[in-house]
Design a protein around this motif. Structure first.
Motif, mmCIF file in Angstrom:
data_model
loop_
_atom_site.group_PDB
_atom_site.id
_atom_site.type_symbol
_atom_site.label_atom_id
_atom_site.label_comp_id
_atom_site.label_asym_id
_atom_site.label_seq_id
_atom_site.Cartn_x
_atom_site.Cartn_y
_atom_site.Cartn_z
ATOM 1 N N GLU B 134 0.801 -1.094 -0.145
ATOM 2 C CA GLU B 134 0.002 -0.017 0.100
ATOM 3 C C GLU B 134 0.899 1.353 -0.072
ATOM 4 O O GLU B 134 2.121 1.288 0.606
ATOM 5 N N GLU B 151 3.071 -4.913 7.431
ATOM 6 C CA GLU B 151 1.573 -5.293 7.680
ATOM 7 C C GLU B 151 1.421 -5.421 9.057
ATOM 8 O O GLU B 151 0.423 -5.041 9.425
ATOM 9 N N LYS B 155 -0.910 -3.285 11.797
ATOM 10 C CA LYS B 155 -2.317 -4.015 12.186
ATOM 11 C C LYS B 155 -2.135 -3.626 14.131
ATOM 12 O O LYS B 155 -3.058 -3.631 14.529
ATOM 13 N N GLU B 160 -7.440 -2.242 12.396
ATOM 14 C CA GLU B 160 -7.956 -2.362 11.143
ATOM 15 C C GLU B 160 -7.935 -1.164 10.519
ATOM 16 O O GLU B 160 -8.062 -0.954 9.184
ATOM 17 N N PRO B 162 -7.089 2.470 8.485
ATOM 18 C CA PRO B 162 -6.191 2.565 7.580
ATOM 19 C C PRO B 162 -5.077 3.479 8.300
ATOM 20 O O PRO B 162 -5.386 4.216 8.915
ATOM 21 N N SER B 163 -3.726 3.237 7.981
ATOM 22 C CA SER B 163 -2.578 3.718 8.774
ATOM 23 C C SER B 163 -1.902 4.642 7.652
ATOM 24 O O SER B 163 -1.284 5.455 8.550
#
Lengths: 225, 795
Positions: B134, B151, B155, B160, B162-163
């Protein structure tokens, strides 16, 4: 009914024991016609079993000639002999020699497997045999679950399933009591009347008289007929 | 017909439950071990091969001849200007990158995470091709205020949600998350949970032009069809630069650069400053050998038992023959029986592998995943071996049985005059016991060495000591407050806040200033920085002079303490008052083990840490009075440190545990050794079981006759046991020198080690003999106590 089934011409069997050559069967001359019931008699070590084994092609004569249904067994290859044997000969043992891992049905069926008979046909043949010997109810039992007489009955049924011309029985009642013995001997004479040739080895005078012919052996020789 | 074969095979198995169980369990255990070990080997040799073009990637490393540090003079590091120069000078190099990796804190919303960071440059993505899931990849490293999360870390921090675009704090700096990368697989020689710019490392700008500074790892990717050895030769030309540069800095050595294939790093590289502890090809060979031995043992055993079993089945063969079975019918029957068994074993082994893999991972400290497709070839291979073992073990009885004369078979006489066969069998049993005795000896010696490591006097007392690692300047600044607060607890006796624990001193450098050093010799000296309580807390002995004192102001600035090893190297009889480096020696401490037992005790100096620049990390070391209700003490320590440094992650560890962690490999090896020796013993025991049962069967008649003639049970047990004990004796004679040589070699890795004593062999021999005797006695006893009449009635 005088067709010749087999003939022995000076048939001899020797074994080497250490440096000694021991003669088990000494120049046996014998003719057996179809439909005969022969009792072989003689003391232990006289060569009865050896003679039966050699006639039954489990063992071989070391000398002389052996003709079975006109074919020279002594000069045959193993493969052909095995074919002849599978086709025409059935064995009954003193110790029954049933396969412990197989039940009654399967024990009787086994010789048919080696003759490559189709499954449906095998079923019919075994069912017939069970019927005839009145052991339908025991078809799922294993040998250990049967009495000696019943085991021998299965042994005979198994010997008969391939429709042999000749039944070789080595002391068939040796492990049985007198009632069971009589039953088995009655069965043999019944079979003989139906046309099966029988050669039995026995110690018992009583059993021997079921035969149409009694041959006495001593030290590998026929001494009296 | 085939159905019939299977039917007989199955019923025969069920009927002989003990035999089937023993035989199948042996083979199953063997196959399970083999598959597990094969998985391990496959995992270990798969390192870094998932990286695209891994065969064209190389690490730049160097040898500094004469600079021995922790037993080797190879270093996995490369200076920054070297990578710049290579990129400019050699067009065959497609891309080149630098990186560094260390554990650090990532803070979000006042929650800290202790994470492993990869600090690198944009070209990292050209060399390693790490998948970007991403956002930005390479571009993110253009700026130094951005961060890429793996990833799993994304998390962990953001759940969950969006970061991308969110911020985290690292080292008091606000970093924007600009991309998500895939987690590095477990079989990569370095791991990380975030990636950010290498420029954040404070000396980076200086290092860019400094040929003498080795703070980073360098990796390059060669163009297709290029030979790395050619490039390696060309790189040696940089010695023209490094030689004078090192000399100018007062070093008496200079680096020789070389290239190391990426795929070789995990198994072949044991340099200084490796990013993570690598595997070792030595262990791969060792385990491969073990796997083969166990599989061969189990297979041979299976064959041995199966053939000895066939002795019991001659009668059956006779019957089948009289019923018209031909040779091929019988061969097929016994072969199919044997193959069914081995296939069954294989299926059970397969299930066991799936079941045991987590435990096996724990044992070896690995993270091997079961992947049917990746491990597919292995399973197919295994299946092939299963069928092969089935064929081989079925073939002998099949051919042998089908050949025997039916008349003889019905009488039950056979298996005479088979001396050649029994020689083979005996050889197999001897072989099994050689393996078993060697493994037992190995087990004992490894355990002894481990015990020695734990028990040997280290030169300091590590009992009742706990420690907390910190990564925060706060602690350094408020040292006094923390110490006083901790000492308030009745169970805490002493507190020291120092640079590192005395068990794994890593820092080392050259010293060339000391009294009488007229010809400017250089001496490599390890160093550690402590506070006033350190020596006292560890109960180290001062053999000359004194320790650091609060009363003497100059102690915190120019006082040095040396160990005895340093004195010896310097050729000094006494040290107190002599000039050393930038100060004066005030005392000498008795030698203590500052590293693992693989390394000898090297020269060391100890100084006060006040004046050191490294404030960001260190150890809070605590001595407690007793270990009762230690949870309360631990909770107190956590609370106290948190109250001063709320963002620190406080993990209280026992020094005993930390010490043992240094010997994790040995601990694992020992456990694996114990396990496998146990299995080998078990399998060898079964081999013997088969042989004995065969022999006893053969001698039933003899035993019967002897009993009729008046021999006792004991006589008979003695008679049969004697023969097997002879076999064990032969195995013992062969195994002892072999085990001695192998284990001496293993012990050589340790400067401080145990002596191999004679009783170890005696003990291994005794265990082997006991196992053998028990097996023999169990079997023979049954035959010897049976009614002799039955034995004689075999006709």
């Amino acid at each position: 009914m005088n067709t010749k089934l087999l003939s022995l011409n000076e048939a001899t069997r020797t074994v080497n024991s250490g440096s000694n050559k021991v003669t088990l069967l000494d120049k046996i001359n014998l003719q057996v016609n179809e439909g005969e019931f022969i009792s072989l008699m003689g003391p232990s070590g006289s060569g009865k079993s050896t003679l039966l084994n050699c006639i039954g092609m489990l063992d071989e004569f070391t000398g002389g000639g052996y003709t079975f249904l006109g074919e020279p067994v002594h000069s045959m290859k193993e493969k052909n002999r095995s074919k002849l044997y599978k086709e025409y000969i059935g064995f009954v043992f003193q110790a029954y020699h049933l396969i412990d891992e197989l039940n009654v049905w399967e024990n009787i069926e086994t010789p048919l497997l080696y003759k490559n008979i189709k499954s449906s046909e095998r079923k019919a043949l075994v069912a017939d045999m069970l019927d005839r010997f009145n052991i339908v109810g025991k078809k799922d039992l294993f040998p250990q679950q049967l009495s000696g007489g019943q085991q021998q009955l299965v042994g005979i049924a198994r010997a008969l399933i391939g429709k042999p011309k000749l039944i070789l029985a080595d002391e068939p009642t040796g492990n049985l009591n007198s009632t069971q013995s009589t039953e088995i001997m009655e069965l043999f004479s019944q079979l003989n009347k139906e046309g099966v040739t029988i050669i039995q080895a026995t110690h018992s005078e009583q059993n021997a008289v079921y035969g149409s012919r009694i041959i006495n052996l001593l030290d590998g020789k026929i001494v009296e007929e | 017909m085939i159905k019939n074969y299977f039917k007989i095979a199955w019923r025969s198995l069920v009927k002989n439950k003990v035999y089937s169980f023993i035989n199948l369990s042996g083979l199953t255990i063997g196959m399970t071990c083999f598959i597990l070990i094969a998985f391990y080997i496959q995992f270990e040799s798969s390192f870094d091969k998932h990286i695209k073009d891994s065969d064209r990637i190389y690490r730049i490393v160097q040898q500094q001849k004469g600079n021995d540090y922790k037993g080797t003079d190879y270093f996995a590091l490369a200076p920054l200007p070297l990578t710049t120069a290579i990129k400019q000078d050699f067009p065959e190099v497609e891309s080149i990158t630098n990186l560094d990796i260390w554990d650090t804190l990532i803070v979000n919303d006042n929650v800290s995470f202790s994470e492993r960071g990869l600090f690198t440059t944009m070209s990292f993505f050209d060399v390693f091709n790490t998948p970007i899931l991403e956002g930005d990849g390479k571009e993110a490293l253009r700026e130094s205020n951005t961060i890429l999360l793996t990833e799993s870390l994304a998390k962990k921090i953001f759940g969950e949600a969006p970061s991308i675009g969110k911020t985290v704090i690292h080292n008091k700096e606000l970093l924007t998350v600009s991309g998500i990368v895939a987690d590095p697989p477990k079989n990569q020689h370095f791991t990380y949970s975030f990636i950010t710019s290498l420029k954040k490392n404070s000396p980076y700008d200086n290092d860019l032009t400094d040929w003498v500074s080795n703070n980073y790892y360098g990796y390059l990717k060669l163009g297709e069809g290029q030979d790395y050895e050619v490039l390696e030769k060309k790189i040696s030309s940089y010695e023209d630069i490094t030689k004078p540069a090192y000399k100018a800095n007062g070093f008496q050595f200079y680096p020789k650069f070389s290239l190391q294939p990426l795929e070789d790093i995990h198994l072949y590289s044991q340099m200084n400053m490796e990013i993570e502890t690598n595997g070792d090809i030595k262990y791969i060979y060792f385990f491969a050998l073990l796997a083969i031995i166990i599989l061969v043992l189990a297979s041979v055993n299976y064959m041995n038992l199966a053939t000895s079993r066939s002795a019991h089945r001659t009668k059956e063969v006779g019957v089948f023959k009289t019923l018209g079975a031909r040779k091929q019918n019988l061969v097929f029957q016994y072969l199919s029986e044997s193959i069914i068994l081995t296939l069954f074993s294989f299926v059970v082994a397969f299930l066991l592998v799936v079941l045991l893999l987590p435990e096996f991972n724990k044992l070896l400290g690995k993270n091997i995943l079961f992947n049917f497709f990746a491990n597919g070839w292995l399973l197919v291979g295994m299946l092939f071996i299963a069928v092969l073992v089935g064929c081989l073990s079925g073939l002998y009885p099949a051919v042998f049985l089908s050949k025997i004369n039916p008349v003889a078979a019905l009488k039950g006489v056979s298996f005479k005059n088979h001396n050649s066969k029994s020689l083979l069998r005996n050889t197999l049993v001897v072989g099994q016991f050689i393996a078993a005795i060697t493994l037992i000896t190995g087990s004992i010696i490894i355990s002894q060495q481990l015990e020695f490591i734990q028990e040997k006097k280290l030169g300091f007392n590590k009992e009742h000591i706990m420690h907390v690692s910190y990564f925060n300047e706060e602690i350094y600044n408020k040292e006094g407050v923390i110490r006083d607060a901790l000492l308030n607890h009745p169970n805490i006796n002493k507190v020291s806040i120092s640079n590192q624990l005395p068990i794994n001193v890593t820092s080392q450098g050259p010293i060339d200033v000391w009294e009488d050093n007229i010809d400017k010799q250089q001496l490599y000296v390890y160093r550690t920085y402590v506070d006033y309580e350190f020596l006292d807390l560890f109960e180290m002995n001062i053999v000359e002079g004194r320790g650091f004192s609060k009363e003497i102001a100059s102690d915190s600035t120019d006082a040095y303490m040396l160990n005895e090893a340093a004195l010896k190297k310097l050729g000094w009889k006494t040290a107190v008052g002599k000039k050393f480096d930038r100060g004066t020696v005030i005392g000498v401490v008795e030698d203590f083990h500052l590293q693992t037992f693989n390394l000898s005790i090297e020269p060391l100096y100890i100084r006060m840490r006040r004046e050191r620049w490294n404030k960001n990390n260190g150890q809070i070391i605590l001595k407690v009075k007793n270990l009762n209700k230690i949870e309360n003490t631990i909770a107190f320590i956590e609370k106290t440190i948190k109250s001063v440094a709320p963002l620190d992650i406080v993990e209280v560890e026992f020094m005993d545990d930390t010490y043992l962690k240094l010997y994790e490999e040995e601990e694992r090896l020992s456990k694996a050794f114990n396990l496998f020796s146990l299995l080998a013993l078990f399998i060898a025991g079964m081999g013997l079981f088969g042989l004995v049962s065969f022999q006893v069967f053969q001698r039933t008649k003899e035993i019967g006759v002897r009993k009729v003639l008046g021999s006792t049970v004991f006589d008979i047990v003695k008679l049969v046991s004697k023969e097997f004990l002879k076999l064990i004796l032969v195995a013992f004679i062969v195994a002892t020198p072999m085990a001695y040589v192998l284990m001496s070699k293993w012990l050589q890795d340790y400067i401080y080690r145990i002596e191999i004593e004679w009783w170890v062999f005696a003990c291994a021999g005794f265990i082997a003999v006991s196992i053998a005797l028990i097996t023999v006695i169990l079997q023979v006893f049954k035959a010897a106590t049976a009614n002799p009449i039955n034995a004689l009635k075999t006709e």
